[in-house]
Design a protein around this motif. Sequence first.
Motif, PDB file in Angstrom:
ATOM      1  N   ASN A 556      32.016  18.124   0.876  1.00 27.05           N
ATOM      2  CA  ASN A 556      31.091  19.242   1.020  1.00 27.05           C
ATOM      3  C   ASN A 556      29.909  19.068   0.076  1.00 27.05           C
ATOM      4  O   ASN A 556      29.979  18.367  -0.941  1.00 27.05           O
ATOM      5  CB  ASN A 556      31.792  20.565   0.721  1.00 27.05           C
ATOM      6  N   GLU A 557      28.828  19.747   0.403  1.00 28.39           N
ATOM      7  CA  GLU A 557      27.619  19.659  -0.403  1.00 28.39           C
ATOM      8  C   GLU A 557      27.887  20.264  -1.773  1.00 28.39           C
ATOM      9  O   GLU A 557      28.445  21.352  -1.909  1.00 28.39           O
ATOM     10  CB  GLU A 557      26.485  20.426   0.299  1.00 28.39           C
ATOM     11  N   GLY A 558      27.491  19.540  -2.837  1.00 29.74           N
ATOM     12  CA  GLY A 558      27.660  20.008  -4.207  1.00 29.74           C
ATOM     13  C   GLY A 558      28.953  19.578  -4.847  1.00 29.74           C
ATOM     14  O   GLY A 558      29.200  19.876  -6.016  1.00 29.74           O
ATOM     15  N   THR A 559      29.849  18.883  -4.094  1.00 31.05           N
ATOM     16  CA  THR A 559      31.104  18.404  -4.660  1.00 31.05           C
ATOM     17  C   THR A 559      30.963  16.943  -5.028  1.00 31.05           C
ATOM     18  O   THR A 559      29.984  16.270  -4.683  1.00 31.05           O
ATOM     19  CB  THR A 559      32.249  18.589  -3.657  1.00 31.05           C
ATOM     20  N   ILE A 560      31.968  16.419  -5.712  1.00 30.21           N
ATOM     21  CA  ILE A 560      31.962  15.031  -6.159  1.00 30.21           C
ATOM     22  C   ILE A 560      33.344  14.445  -5.922  1.00 30.21           C
ATOM     23  O   ILE A 560      34.353  15.157  -6.071  1.00 30.21           O
ATOM     24  CB  ILE A 560      31.565  14.936  -7.653  1.00 30.21           C
ATOM     25  N   SER A 561      33.413  13.198  -5.536  1.00 30.85           N
ATOM     26  CA  SER A 561      34.692  12.539  -5.281  1.00 30.85           C
ATOM     27  C   SER A 561      35.276  12.029  -6.595  1.00 30.85           C
ATOM     28  O   SER A 561      34.558  11.540  -7.468  1.00 30.85           O
ATOM     29  CB  SER A 561      34.517  11.366  -4.317  1.00 30.85           C
ATOM     30  N   ILE A 562      36.599  12.152  -6.727  1.00 30.04           N
ATOM     31  CA  ILE A 562      37.304  11.635  -7.905  1.00 30.04           C
ATOM     32  C   ILE A 562      38.541  10.895  -7.435  1.00 30.04           C
ATOM     33  O   ILE A 562      39.054  11.147  -6.344  1.00 30.04           O
ATOM     34  CB  ILE A 562      37.696  12.773  -8.872  1.00 30.04           C
ATOM     35  N   ALA A 563      38.987   9.969  -8.291  1.00 27.95           N
ATOM     36  CA  ALA A 563      40.196   9.204  -8.003  1.00 27.95           C
ATOM     37  C   ALA A 563      41.291   9.609  -8.970  1.00 27.95           C
ATOM     38  O   ALA A 563      41.025  10.004 -10.118  1.00 27.95           O
ATOM     39  CB  ALA A 563      39.923   7.700  -8.105  1.00 27.95           C
ATOM     40  N   GLU A 564      42.521   9.525  -8.552  1.00 30.20           N
ATOM     41  CA  GLU A 564      43.653   9.918  -9.391  1.00 30.20           C
ATOM     42  C   GLU A 564      43.677   9.088 -10.668  1.00 30.20           C
ATOM     43  O   GLU A 564      43.566   7.868 -10.648  1.00 30.20           O
ATOM     44  CB  GLU A 564      44.966   9.743  -8.620  1.00 30.20           C
ATOM     45  N   GLY A 565      43.792   9.779 -11.808  1.00 29.95           N
ATOM     46  CA  GLY A 565      43.837   9.113 -13.095  1.00 29.95           C
ATOM     47  C   GLY A 565      42.481   8.917 -13.736  1.00 29.95           C
ATOM     48  O   GLY A 565      42.401   8.473 -14.894  1.00 29.95           O
ATOM     49  N   GLU A 566      41.409   9.254 -13.045  1.00 30.96           N
ATOM     50  CA  GLU A 566      40.066   9.037 -13.573  1.00 30.96           C
ATOM     51  C   GLU A 566      39.761  10.056 -14.667  1.00 30.96           C
ATOM     52  O   GLU A 566      40.118  11.227 -14.570  1.00 30.96           O
ATOM     53  CB  GLU A 566      39.046   9.142 -12.435  1.00 30.96           C
ATOM     54  N   ILE A 567      39.084   9.626 -15.723  1.00 32.66           N
ATOM     55  CA  ILE A 567      38.680  10.482 -16.840  1.00 32.66           C
ATOM     56  C   ILE A 567      37.213  10.834 -16.658  1.00 32.66           C
ATOM     57  O   ILE A 567      36.371   9.958 -16.470  1.00 32.66           O
ATOM     58  CB  ILE A 567      38.905   9.782 -18.200  1.00 32.66           C
ATOM     59  N   LEU A 568      36.882  12.130 -16.702  1.00 32.75           N
ATOM     60  CA  LEU A 568      35.520  12.585 -16.500  1.00 32.75           C
ATOM     61  C   LEU A 568      35.168  13.640 -17.544  1.00 32.75           C
ATOM     62  O   LEU A 568      36.040  14.124 -18.280  1.00 32.75           O
ATOM     63  CB  LEU A 568      35.333  13.150 -15.090  1.00 32.75           C
ATOM     64  N   TYR A 569      33.891  14.040 -17.580  1.00 32.10           N
ATOM     65  CA  TYR A 569      33.417  15.022 -18.541  1.00 32.10           C
ATOM     66  C   TYR A 569      33.310  16.380 -17.864  1.00 32.10           C
ATOM     67  O   TYR A 569      32.889  16.499 -16.712  1.00 32.10           O
ATOM     68  CB  TYR A 569      32.043  14.614 -19.088  1.00 32.10           C
ATOM     69  N   VAL A 570      33.680  17.427 -18.591  1.00 35.04           N
ATOM     70  CA  VAL A 570      33.579  18.799 -18.107  1.00 35.04           C
ATOM     71  C   VAL A 570      32.287  19.397 -18.648  1.00 35.04           C
ATOM     72  O   VAL A 570      32.032  19.364 -19.863  1.00 35.04           O
ATOM     73  CB  VAL A 570      34.782  19.643 -18.548  1.00 35.04           C
ATOM     74  N   ILE A 571      31.453  19.957 -17.755  1.00 36.28           N
ATOM     75  CA  ILE A 571      30.193  20.559 -18.186  1.00 36.28           C
ATOM     76  C   ILE A 571      30.151  22.056 -17.853  1.00 36.28           C
ATOM     77  O   ILE A 571      29.252  22.753 -18.305  1.00 36.28           O
ATOM     78  CB  ILE A 571      28.987  19.846 -17.539  1.00 36.28           C
ATOM     79  N   GLU A 572      31.129  22.547 -17.052  1.00 37.09           N
ATOM     80  CA  GLU A 572      31.173  23.981 -16.752  1.00 37.09           C
ATOM     81  C   GLU A 572      32.590  24.356 -16.375  1.00 37.09           C
ATOM     82  O   GLU A 572      33.216  23.699 -15.529  1.00 37.09           O
ATOM     83  CB  GLU A 572      30.211  24.320 -15.603  1.00 37.09           C
ATOM     84  N   GLU A 573      33.126  25.406 -17.008  1.00 34.22           N
ATOM     85  CA  GLU A 573      34.501  25.811 -16.767  1.00 34.22           C
ATOM     86  C   GLU A 573      34.632  26.519 -15.410  1.00 34.22           C
ATOM     87  O   GLU A 573      33.637  26.870 -14.781  1.00 34.22           O
ATOM     88  CB  GLU A 573      34.966  26.765 -17.876  1.00 34.22           C
TER      89      GLU A 573
END
Length: 612
Positions: A556-573
């Motif tokens: 969907n528009e505004g979402t991002i794909s992630i893979a299991e186990g991937e480490i990412l940064y949180v910018i908004e709770e």
Amino acid sequence: MSWGTELWDQFDNLEKHTQGGIDILEKYIKFVKERTEIEISYAKQLRNLSKKYQPKRNSKEEEEYKYTSCKAFISTLNEMNDYAGQHEVISENMTSQITVELTRYVQELKQERKSHFHDGRKAQQHIETCWKQLESSKRRFERDCKEADRAQQYFEKMDADINVTKADVEKARQQAQLRHQMAEDSKADYSATLQKFNHEQHEHYYTHIPNIFQKIQEMEERRIVRIGESMKTYAEVDRQVIPIIGKCLDGIAKAAESIDQKNDSQLVIEAYKSGFEPPGDIEFEDYTQPMKRTISETSLSNSRGDSKTELKFSSKSKGKLWPFIKKNKPPPPPPASASPSAVPNGPQSPKQQKEPLSHRFNEFMTSKPKIHCFRSLKRGLSLKLGAGPEDFSNLPPEQRRKKLQQKVDELNKEIQKEMDQRDAITKMKDVYVKNPQMGDPGSLDHKLIEVGQNIEKLRLEVQKFEAWLTEVEGRLPVRGEQARRQSGMYEAQTTPSVNNCAQDRESSPDGSYTEEQSQENELKMMATEFDDEFDDEEPLPTIGTCKALYTFEGQNEGTISIAEGEILYVIEEDKGDGWTRIRRNEDEEGYVPTSYVEVYLDKNAKGAMTYI
């Protein structure tokens, strides 16, 4: 051939035979009745089956039934519903023409049979009575004859005895005469009774019994004819619905022949065509040259060692992507296990080792589109919460054009209805003016004003949507009017949208990407406009990290794909809507379901907490 002459002595057997015929008739009635119950049950099951697979109204499933194959299936269900109706007709006709008629006939037949055999028993009882009278007369005649013989012998004995007085002899003589007279009377009575019995017996076996048996024979033959006619009716009831059933089957065959795979394919194109163009070729990057590599605006490189101008452009373009936007919902969380290749070691670093071009190209071709401007993120969030824009700006150009055209058509239909209502009220007012006794013309003025206001509002709405439609059509360059009508395909949008942020193709992460000079200039102009709009906006600070628990395809528009186990940064709770905003690197950020990640907030961050 008559039962009266051939079966004159088979009264009991005929009684059993006729009773067996009635039993057969009742058994046939029961058979037809059970057949009607089966037809009713079968028709009910067919109707329920047809109703079960009918698409639900105002549901997403109903939208899929615009294809010819689905329409053929709907026609098949409707024909099966008519087919079920014919089985109900069979049941009704068999009930009215066979079951009811035969049930009434059986009652009449039982009464007729009972009457005939009652007459037969009465005739038998009469002949038996005559036989008893004959036997009684015969025994009396026999007894009187024996008494007369004994009296004669006694008289002769008394007459021969000299010791008997004359008076005794006379007395014996008178007694013998009396007995002879009684014997003669008994003889006459026996003879008359015998003649009478012979006459009654002849009448019984040659007149009464033949007549009774003839009536029973006719009754039995009528029963046989009636059951034959019922069987013929049974077949005719089925035969009468065969043409209609044949039409139902012909309708199913015709629906199957109406399936057009080419038309269905064209409908798929019209339903999902976005109006964008596919990405162009990726430029070859020569790493053998010692010169500094130039970063194009479509490059996926995240290097921070470039010039200030290039860095500014790269950071603000945010790695714009090829704008494919799908409408699917996020899939349910998969099992905890995932392939090792889907789990990177951590967030990408600007200084990490470059991967081979083929690997990064595969990643580019399989990656999901992402919108990185703040307006798109806000719009995507609003869509998740169910608030779609009125101008359908969240849709691709071609789909937006169709939605706007559909809205304009609906408003025009509503305007036509209001105009028809206005004409009807006007005619009614004219009638009231000519015939005041029918009503007050002034009572319709407020209705006319109300309808006029409604028409004006609807016309303003039409103008608004037509303006948006004109704007969209103006941004969609066509390859010729004829070609556009035939294929319905549009070129990519070449002018920047006021309501949408500029979007670009996804570039290779390990090298720059350039297209032909004309396309590159257009992309630079779009990026420049984007930069001007968001010069004052600073990227959100990082408030923690998160680990992906499951793989999520950001479709969907505004979402991002992630893979299991991937480490990412949180910018908004998570604000309570079930979505957390994350960032992979400076170029990729978006929303993911909170249940798909395990969040670790920094202790120094405001409202910091650790949750899953």
